[in-house]
Scaffold this motif. Structure first.
Motif, short mmCIF file in Angstrom:
data_model
loop_
_atom_site.label_atom_id
_atom_site.label_comp_id
_atom_site.label_asym_id
_atom_site.label_seq_id
_atom_site.Cartn_x
_atom_site.Cartn_y
_atom_site.Cartn_z
N SER A 1 6.42 71.41 31.07
CA SER A 1 6.15 70.11 31.71
C SER A 1 7.15 69.85 32.83
O SER A 1 6.81 69.25 33.85
N ALA A 2 8.38 70.31 32.62
CA ALA A 2 9.39 70.14 33.68
C ALA A 2 9.13 71.10 34.83
O ALA A 2 9.19 70.72 36.01
N LEU A 3 8.82 72.36 34.49
CA LEU A 3 8.61 73.37 35.54
C LEU A 3 7.40 73.05 36.41
O LEU A 3 7.39 73.33 37.60
N LEU A 4 6.37 72.44 35.80
CA LEU A 4 5.14 72.16 36.54
C LEU A 4 5.07 70.70 37.01
O LEU A 4 4.04 70.26 37.51
N ILE B 1 -3.75 86.00 36.78
CA ILE B 1 -2.88 85.04 36.07
C ILE B 1 -1.72 84.68 37.00
O ILE B 1 -1.00 85.56 37.49
N ASP B 2 -1.54 83.39 37.23
CA ASP B 2 -0.44 82.95 38.09
C ASP B 2 0.84 82.75 37.29
O ASP B 2 1.94 82.93 37.81
N MET B 3 0.69 82.36 36.05
CA MET B 3 1.87 82.17 35.21
C MET B 3 1.56 82.67 33.80
O MET B 3 0.57 82.26 33.21
N MET B 4 2.41 83.55 33.32
CA MET B 4 2.23 84.07 31.97
C MET B 4 3.32 83.50 31.08
O MET B 4 4.51 83.63 31.39
N ALA C 1 15.12 72.63 30.36
CA ALA C 1 14.62 73.17 31.63
C ALA C 1 15.17 72.39 32.82
O ALA C 1 15.60 72.98 33.82
N LEU C 2 15.16 71.07 32.70
CA LEU C 2 15.65 70.25 33.82
C LEU C 2 17.13 70.52 34.11
O LEU C 2 17.58 70.49 35.25
N GLN C 3 17.88 70.80 33.03
CA GLN C 3 19.33 71.01 33.20
C GLN C 3 19.68 72.43 33.63
O GLN C 3 20.69 72.66 34.28
N ASN C 4 18.84 73.39 33.29
CA ASN C 4 19.23 74.79 33.50
C ASN C 4 18.36 75.57 34.48
O ASN C 4 18.71 76.68 34.86
N ILE D 1 8.69 74.48 39.88
CA ILE D 1 8.46 75.76 40.56
C ILE D 1 7.33 75.57 41.57
O ILE D 1 6.93 74.45 41.85
N GLY D 2 6.82 76.66 42.08
CA GLY D 2 5.76 76.55 43.11
C GLY D 2 4.44 76.02 42.57
O GLY D 2 3.64 75.49 43.33
N LEU D 3 4.22 76.20 41.29
CA LEU D 3 2.98 75.69 40.68
C LEU D 3 3.23 74.26 40.20
O LEU D 3 4.21 74.02 39.48
#
Lengths: 615, 351
Positions: A151-154, A76-79, A190-193, A198-200
């Motif tokens: 959605s922001a992180l990826l 698992i790359d992201m949990m 997420a975008l603000q904080n 991320i890498g994925l």
């Protein structure tokens, strides 16, 4: 910073969601998978759920795979850890360098984290509590909020998800707007904080093509509609219930007479599996195309009737969505463990036709074909799916149908044929293929009627306990089974780039993992020819494949290597030459597992004997 | 089941029915049951009923389970398709057959071992679904083929041939059928052909689940003192609520019994059941009343026979499922398959 470099990957990673069953997370998680698909990137999702309605842990795994590997990968790359009860196990399962996404509303002790992963906390509960007052809304929108944050992180396109929400809540404007609002609540936080992305990452691509995204059970049910099934009798059992439910839905849509509104089908929820198969046999005896869907325990209950279908030669189609047995086993976990039980179901000498689709597209094709085969061979046909194909969405080629196709009703003697003076003996082998003619009840006032029974009878269906008559009948049934070899789907062979004396046999839902494993094995320097078995009885090419290779691995998802047993039994081959590769913990077999098991065995074969080295 | 087929020749002067068939056309193979078996009398009554109704023999599907009673379909309607399925599972096979072709007549023959024990569930569910069938239980209270064990319909306190006393309560299939919603419920006695023939005829004409429990003494294992299913016992304790005639539509309806003693029940197909009342206050349209009547008489050790309940406006399983009038087994790809254009749309919706 974690002490291991964070994983960096575009369109090739695994995200797993850990939730509590009944928390309403399923639709949000599935939307996540579909959103990636709409980016043009193949996905392979899997539900891992308990045999329970509420409260127990449930997982949803999405493999993002631009290369198009549709088997489970492992790791698992992201949990997305939303279940406190499984926290420790979930955190432990993350690959080094991977990511942990969690609800950071309540502080967690540092011992609950790992140093070699990136921890991403979003105060989901705090956000939902400050936005919603209704407890159920808080629960449901929390799922959409984490979808927004992901959605922001990826780096996913929010418009794609908005479009999906729009499709899901078409006509329900209030729900639509509130879900979109929740999505942006999470995304904006997420975008603000957080450091986004991320890498994925998910990057738009064009690797999906015209493929469709469908569950195997739904595809099989659609195959039954196209294949002309008019009678379905079933009894609820996981993981097969959705076959009958989908058949019902498809029939409601496509099988009503436009003028009268009346149904061109009959669906009965039987009182048990025995009644269900009994209804199927009664309907088939009377000339309708009929089927039932069940799982291992249901097969156990049906075996007496299956023997009747074999011996009295009555068509029947059984869709067996396999799960982990024996007994109640693990009802919501996958296996390919009913091979022997189905191949030789019932007492006495019996053999049954099994079809092994690899994906929903084949589930559709084989389901439709099963009705032709059942009527052509006048016997039970098993469509052998499993939970992994049946209850998970799969990318597969579009379903196809040839409009010129007519149903093969097999050898049915009509009133006209009887009038012509054709000799009718219900169990006469007039063509030498072991398949006799039958008549439907009500065909002719004076000719062609016969008595169907499970007791022994002669070629004209007259009761007889003469040993020679019985043996004659049993030999004809063997001939019929031999005829079946050329009627069922043939195995598909794919050879390695270089000639090799090693081969591998596999079937059904193992297929995508096997396809990927071949690449991994080649990377280790191993060449293998492949044979994907698609039906039992085995076509002669199975024996040829075995003869052409010194060792053949048989990869399957059960403890006792049941397909291998069947091959040994039916082909009279030295078992030593068939190497079992088995996976049976209830999770889908992975490419990594296959590659390691076969790779290690191959490495061992290459070890030079000590005696030879020193001589 | 027998090796010996009945000779086909018959006297040219044999009486013929409206279709030109004689009794012989409704016969089957020679029975291999014990001489004097009550089941053979039921076979004769089925033959008589079908003859009187002028049924085309090949339009009947006769389906049974396993046991002495289940062998009997081989002994009547020799030009019909028969199906000797598995023990207790006749009802599901019949249900499936009925779903496939609603145009045939379905005759389910079963025994008390078949229907009250292993097949109790299937009996119950076929009745509650309203399958259009005539379900006859040839009830002798004993397992004949395995030589004399009690069945679930054997009365508590009754004795087996070996002298063993039954300590289990009996299942009354008629009471259960009433409770389950059967729309035609009757009980009769194999030794009373006058009552049984019109009951079978009326049941065949009924559209819905018809159930007839026929007490049929087992001459080999249950026809002795101490048995409550023996010929003598049933004759002594039989209390018939009515006698009936079946008048099919093609005949002039003539009811010539004294006013006040006859009740005519018109069925869905226009046929009429003329009930000659014996119990003046018995109303065969009152399900609850029938249940009470049965229970009261059972407490007195009486076996109530006759037409106990009928709903002349009953609907069958096909009506419940709203299926097309055309038999499902005749539908082909042109009407069943949605086609490739629809499949293209389905594919498009799955992306």
């Amino acid at each position: 910073m974690p002490d291991k470099k964070p994983i960096s990957s575009v369109n090739d990673f695994v995200v797993r969601f850990a939730n509590v069953n009944g928390s309403g997370s399923a639709s949000a998680n599935e939307m996540f998978a579909r959103a990636i698909l709409r980016h043009g990137v193949p996905v392979s999702p899997r539900n891992i759920f308990p045999s329970n309605i509420q409260g127990l842990p449930t997982w949803y795994e999405v493999r993002v795979t631009e290369a198009g590997h549709l088997g489970a990968r492992g790791g698992i790359d992201m949990m997305v850890a939303m279940n406190p009860q499984t926290w420790d196990k979930d955190v432990a399962g993350i690959e080094p360098g991977g990511y942990l996404f969690y609800d950071s509303t309540k502080p967690m002790p540092s011992t609950k984290f790992r140093d070699d992963i990136t921890v991403i906390g979003v105060p989901l509960t705090a956000i939902t509590n400050s936005t919603y007052t209704d407890p159920r809304q808080r629960q449901l929108f929390k799922n959409i909020i984490y979808l927004g944050a992901l959605s922001a992180l990826l780096e996913m396109d929010p418009k794609v998800i908005e479009q999906l929400i729009g499709e899901q809540y078409r006509g329900k404007e209030k729900l639509l707007s509130s879900n979109v609002h929740a999505l942006h609540l999470g995304r904006d936080w997420a975008l603000q904080n957080l450091k986004c992305p991320i890498g994925l990452r998910v990057k738009k691509s064009d690797k999906v093509g015209d493929r469709i995204f469908i569950e195997g059970n739904s595809a099989a049910a659609l195959g039954a509609v196209y294949g002309g099934a008019t009678v379905c009798a079933w009894y609820p059992i996981t993981p097969s219930s959705s076959v009958a439910e989908a058949f019902t839905a498809h029939c409601k849509k496509y099988r009503h007479d436009p003028e009268t509104g009346k149904a061109k089908y009959a669906i009965v929820q039987g009182e048990d599996e025995l009644a269900s198969i009994g209804i199927v046999i009664g309907a088939s005896w009377n000339g309708a195309r009929a089927f039932t869907a069940t799982s291992g325990p249901g097969i156990s209950l049906m075996t007496e009737f299956i023997g009747l279908s074999y011996f009295a030669e009555i068509p029947a189609v059984i869709m067996n969505i396999q799960r982990a047995g024996p007994s109640t086993g693990m009802p919501t976990r996958t296996q390919q463990c009913d091979i022997i039980a189905c191949a030789y179901a019932s007492h006495g000498d019996t053999k049954h036709v099994l079809l092994f689709p690899e994906d929903p597209a084949e589930a559709f094709e084989f389901a439709a074909a099963a009705f032709d085969l059942a009527e052509r061979l006048q016997t039970t046909i098993f469509l052998m799916l499993d939970l992994d194909i049946g209850m998970n969405h799969r990318l597969c080629r579009p379903l196809k149908w040839d409009d010129s196709r007519q149903y093969d009703r097999g050898k049915v003697m009509t009133a006209e044929m009887l009038e012509e003076g054709r000799d009718f003996g219900r169990y006469l082998d007039v063509d030498g293929d072991g398949i006799p003619y039958r008549t439907y009840p009500g065909t002719h006032p004076t000719k062609g009627s016969y008595f169907t029974r499970g007791t022994s009878r002669d070629r004209y269906a007259r009761y007889s306990e003469e040993g020679s008559v019985y043996a004659d009948n049993m030999q004809r049934l063997v001939r019929k089974f031999e005829t079946a070899q050329d009627l069922v789907p043939r195995p598909l062979q794919a050879n390695a780039e270089r000639p090799t004396k090693y081969g591998v046999i596999y079937f059904g839902s193992t297929s995508p993992a096997m396809d990927e494993a071949i690449g991994l094995l080649e990377a280790r320097g191993h060449q293998l020819d492949r044979l994907r078995i698609r039906a039992f009885p085995f076509h002669s090419s199975v024996a040829s494949f075995l003869a052409e290779h010194d060792f053949v691995y048989v990869v399957e998802q059960n403890r006792d290597s049941q397909l291998r047993q069947l091959i040994v039994n039916e082909n009279g081959i030295d078992p030593v030459r068939l190497v079992p590769i088995v996976h049976y913990d209830g999770t889908p077999i992975t490419a990594r597992f296959i590659a390691k098991a076969i790779g290690d065995h191959q490495d061992h074969l290459k070890v030079t004997p000590l005696r030879k080295a020193v001589s | 089941m027998t090796y010996i087929a009945k000779p086909k020749f018959h006297h040219p002067g044999l009486k013929k029915n409206e279709l030109g068939y004689t009794h012989r056309d409704y016969e089957g193979k020679i029975s291999t049951l014990c001489a004097g078996c009550g089941h053979d009398s039921i076979t004769a009554s089925i033959i008589e009923a079908c003859y009187e109704l002028s049924i085309e023999p090949h339009r009947v599907a006769k389906i049974s389970g396993i046991g002495c009673s289940s062998k009997t379909p081989d002994y009547f309607l020799g030009n019909s398709h028969g199906f000797n399925s598995v023990h207790g599972r006749m009802p599901s096979v019949l249900t499936g057959a009925n779903l496939a072709n609603r145009d045939l007549i379905y005759l389910g023959v079963s025994g008390d071992g078949d229907s009250a024990s292993i097949g109790f569930g299937q009996f119950a569910h076929s009745i509650r679904r309203g399958v259009n069938m005539t379900y006859i239980v040839e009830n002798n209270g004993v397992y004949g083929l395995t030589k004399g064990q009690f069945s679930a319909t054997a009365d508590r306190g009754s004795k087996s041939k070996k002298g063993v006393t039954n300590t289990d309560n009996a299942i009354d299939l008629v009471a259960i059928a009433l409770q389950l919603g059967a729309t035609f419920v009757a009980r009769s006695f194999s030794g009373d052909k006058t009552q049984l023939v019109p009951l079978i005829a009326a049941a065949i004409r009924h559209k819905g689940a018809s159930f007839i429990d026929v007490i049929s003494p087992c001459i080999a294992f249950n026809n002795h003192a101490g048995s409550t299913k023996s010929f003598d016992y049933v004759r002594e304790h039989n209390d018939a609520v009515n006698r009936l005639d079946v008048l099919v539509g093609r005949d002039p309806i003539a009811v010539d019994y004294a006013p006040g003693t006859v009740q005519v029940v018109e069925q869905h197909d226009g046929s009429k059941i003329a009930l000659r009342k014996i119990d003046a206050d018995y109303d065969p349209h009152d399900r609850l009343g029938a249940q009470t009547f049965l229970a009261k008489h059972a407490a007195k050790g009486q076996i109530v026979t006759g037409l106990l309940y009928v709903d002349p406006d009953a609907e069958d399983l096909h009506a419940h499922l709203n299926t097309v009038e055309t038999p499902l087994n005749t539908l082909e790809a042109d009407t069943l398959c949605p086609g490739s254009a629809v499949l293209d749309k389905i594919n498009a919706s799955l992306r």
